[in-house]
Design a protein around this motif. Structure first.
Motif, PDB file in Angstrom:
ATOM      1  N   ARG A   1      34.034  68.120  37.522  1.00  0.00           N
ATOM      2  CA  ARG A   1      35.376  68.556  37.139  1.00  0.00           C
ATOM      3  C   ARG A   1      35.303  69.937  36.507  1.00  0.00           C
ATOM      4  N   LEU A   2      36.123  70.839  37.004  1.00  0.00           N
ATOM      5  CA  LEU A   2      36.166  72.180  36.443  1.00  0.00           C
ATOM      6  C   LEU A   2      36.877  72.165  35.103  1.00  0.00           C
ATOM      7  N   GLY A   3      36.475  73.043  34.214  1.00  0.00           N
ATOM      8  CA  GLY A   3      37.129  73.174  32.917  1.00  0.00           C
ATOM      9  C   GLY A   3      36.718  72.134  31.892  1.00  0.00           C
ATOM     10  N   THR A   4      35.736  71.313  32.208  1.00  0.00           N
ATOM     11  CA  THR A   4      35.280  70.297  31.263  1.00  0.00           C
ATOM     12  C   THR A   4      34.482  70.951  30.142  1.00  0.00           C
ATOM     13  N   HIS A   5      34.773  70.549  28.914  1.00  0.00           N
ATOM     14  CA  HIS A   5      34.059  71.087  27.762  1.00  0.00           C
ATOM     15  C   HIS A   5      32.750  70.318  27.594  1.00  0.00           C
ATOM     16  N   LEU A   6      31.632  71.040  27.636  1.00  0.00           N
ATOM     17  CA  LEU A   6      30.308  70.456  27.430  1.00  0.00           C
ATOM     18  C   LEU A   6      29.723  71.013  26.143  1.00  0.00           C
ATOM     19  N   SER A   7      28.899  70.229  25.517  1.00  0.00           N
ATOM     20  CA  SER A   7      28.276  70.659  24.282  1.00  0.00           C
ATOM     21  C   SER A   7      26.817  70.218  24.276  1.00  0.00           C
ATOM     22  N   VAL A   8      25.948  71.147  23.927  1.00  0.00           N
ATOM     23  CA  VAL A   8      24.532  70.849  23.718  1.00  0.00           C
ATOM     24  C   VAL A   8      24.214  71.308  22.292  1.00  0.00           C
ATOM     25  N   THR A   9      23.837  70.365  21.434  1.00  0.00           N
ATOM     26  CA  THR A   9      23.562  70.679  20.037  1.00  0.00           C
ATOM     27  C   THR A   9      22.097  70.378  19.735  1.00  0.00           C
ATOM     28  N   PHE A  10      21.427  71.359  19.168  1.00  0.00           N
ATOM     29  CA  PHE A  10      20.040  71.183  18.768  1.00  0.00           C
ATOM     30  C   PHE A  10      20.007  70.968  17.258  1.00  0.00           C
ATOM     31  N   GLY A  11      19.333  69.909  16.849  1.00  0.00           N
ATOM     32  CA  GLY A  11      19.192  69.635  15.425  1.00  0.00           C
ATOM     33  C   GLY A  11      17.996  70.372  14.855  1.00  0.00           C
ATOM     34  N   GLU A  12      17.799  70.192  13.572  1.00  0.00           N
ATOM     35  CA  GLU A  12      16.644  70.781  12.903  1.00  0.00           C
ATOM     36  C   GLU A  12      15.374  70.068  13.383  1.00  0.00           C
ATOM     37  N   PRO A  13      14.260  70.769  13.396  1.00  0.00           N
ATOM     38  CA  PRO A  13      12.991  70.097  13.741  1.00  0.00           C
ATOM     39  C   PRO A  13      12.710  68.955  12.761  1.00  0.00           C
ATOM     40  N   ILE A  14      12.077  67.924  13.248  1.00  0.00           N
ATOM     41  CA  ILE A  14      11.715  66.798  12.388  1.00  0.00           C
ATOM     42  C   ILE A  14      10.462  67.201  11.605  1.00  0.00           C
ATOM     43  N   PRO A  15      10.537  67.175  10.290  1.00  0.00           N
ATOM     44  CA  PRO A  15       9.367  67.580   9.494  1.00  0.00           C
ATOM     45  C   PRO A  15       8.194  66.620   9.712  1.00  0.00           C
ATOM     46  N   PRO A  16       6.988  67.161   9.834  1.00  0.00           N
ATOM     47  CA  PRO A  16       5.812  66.297  10.038  1.00  0.00           C
ATOM     48  C   PRO A  16       5.659  65.242   8.954  1.00  0.00           C
ATOM     49  N   HIS A  17       6.063  65.561   7.704  1.00  0.00           N
ATOM     50  CA  HIS A  17       5.888  64.562   6.640  1.00  0.00           C
ATOM     51  C   HIS A  17       6.775  63.332   6.876  1.00  0.00           C
ATOM     52  N   THR A  18       7.879  63.480   7.590  1.00  0.00           N
ATOM     53  CA  THR A  18       8.738  62.336   7.902  1.00  0.00           C
ATOM     54  C   THR A  18       8.011  61.372   8.842  1.00  0.00           C
ATOM     55  N   ILE A  19       7.360  61.933   9.835  1.00  0.00           N
ATOM     56  CA  ILE A  19       6.608  61.103  10.787  1.00  0.00           C
ATOM     57  C   ILE A  19       5.390  60.504  10.098  1.00  0.00           C
TER      58      ILE A  19
ATOM     59  N   ILE B   1      12.045  59.567  15.815  1.00  0.00           N
ATOM     60  CA  ILE B   1      12.807  60.539  16.607  1.00  0.00           C
ATOM     61  C   ILE B   1      14.170  59.965  16.972  1.00  0.00           C
ATOM     62  N   GLN B   2      14.210  58.702  17.367  1.00  0.00           N
ATOM     63  CA  GLN B   2      15.488  58.075  17.726  1.00  0.00           C
ATOM     64  C   GLN B   2      16.453  58.063  16.546  1.00  0.00           C
ATOM     65  N   ARG B   3      15.965  57.734  15.351  1.00  0.00           N
ATOM     66  CA  ARG B   3      16.838  57.742  14.168  1.00  0.00           C
ATOM     67  C   ARG B   3      17.387  59.140  13.902  1.00  0.00           C
ATOM     68  N   GLU B   4      16.549  60.160  14.048  1.00  0.00           N
ATOM     69  CA  GLU B   4      16.984  61.536  13.821  1.00  0.00           C
ATOM     70  C   GLU B   4      18.021  61.971  14.851  1.00  0.00           C
ATOM     71  N   VAL B   5      17.828  61.598  16.108  1.00  0.00           N
ATOM     72  CA  VAL B   5      18.785  61.950  17.165  1.00  0.00           C
ATOM     73  C   VAL B   5      20.110  61.229  16.939  1.00  0.00           C
ATOM     74  N   GLU B   6      20.057  59.965  16.545  1.00  0.00           N
ATOM     75  CA  GLU B   6      21.293  59.237  16.253  1.00  0.00           C
ATOM     76  C   GLU B   6      22.042  59.874  15.085  1.00  0.00           C
ATOM     77  N   ALA B   7      21.316  60.319  14.065  1.00  0.00           N
ATOM     78  CA  ALA B   7      21.960  60.980  12.928  1.00  0.00           C
ATOM     79  C   ALA B   7      22.607  62.288  13.375  1.00  0.00           C
ATOM     80  N   LEU B   8      21.935  63.030  14.242  1.00  0.00           N
ATOM     81  CA  LEU B   8      22.514  64.266  14.782  1.00  0.00           C
ATOM     82  C   LEU B   8      23.778  63.953  15.573  1.00  0.00           C
ATOM     83  N   GLY B   9      23.732  62.912  16.409  1.00  0.00           N
ATOM     84  CA  GLY B   9      24.912  62.512  17.180  1.00  0.00           C
ATOM     85  C   GLY B   9      26.076  62.129  16.299  1.00  0.00           C
ATOM     86  N   THR B  10      25.797  61.459  15.196  1.00  0.00           N
ATOM     87  CA  THR B  10      26.852  61.092  14.250  1.00  0.00           C
ATOM     88  C   THR B  10      27.486  62.339  13.641  1.00  0.00           C
TER      89      THR B  10
END
Length: 115
Positions: free
Chosen positions: A23-41, A96-105
């Motif tokens: 569909r033409l004119g559709t609004h798309l969004s790509v959002t990059f979050g902050e890198p996940i700090p190594p200490h979190t992992i 990583i999944q928790r961080e991506v879900e938080a970004l999506g929220t």
């Protein structure tokens, strides 16, 4: 990374030939979050200390079934290393999944807050 709008770009259930065209004119969004700090992992891995999952009695039962002790010890080490590797990958994937879900929220909330 969080993607939005792709469900509107090529929605399911459209009839041919439209289902093959975006569909033409559709609004798309790509959002990059902050890198996940190594200490979190690292903290997630330390919370889930990996126990020794193969007691010595397993080696004795393998000897009676499969053969020599040195070969079985090497095989046991390989099995343990593979299981440990799978478990570590799974724990890192959970972080990583928790961080991506938080970004999506956060992205969804911003989209709802826009006038």
């Amino acid at each position: 990374m969080w993607l939005t709008g792709f469900d509107s770009l090529m929605p399911e259930g459209r009839k041919a030939p439209w289902k093959f065209l975006p569909r033409l004119g559709t609004h798309l969004s790509v959002t990059f979050g902050e890198p996940i700090p190594p200490h979190t992992i690292r903290a997630a891995l330390q919370r889930e200390a990996i126990p020794d999952s193969h007691p010595a009695q397993n080696v004795q039962s393998w000897v009676s079934e499969k053969g020599t002790v040195p070969a079985l010890v090497a095989q046991e080490r390989d099995v343990q290393a593979e299981e440990e590797s799978r478990r570590i990958r799974s724990m890192v994937t959970d972080v990583i999944q928790r961080e991506v879900e938080a970004l999506g929220t956060r992205v969804s909330q911003r989209m709802l807050d826009k006038p």
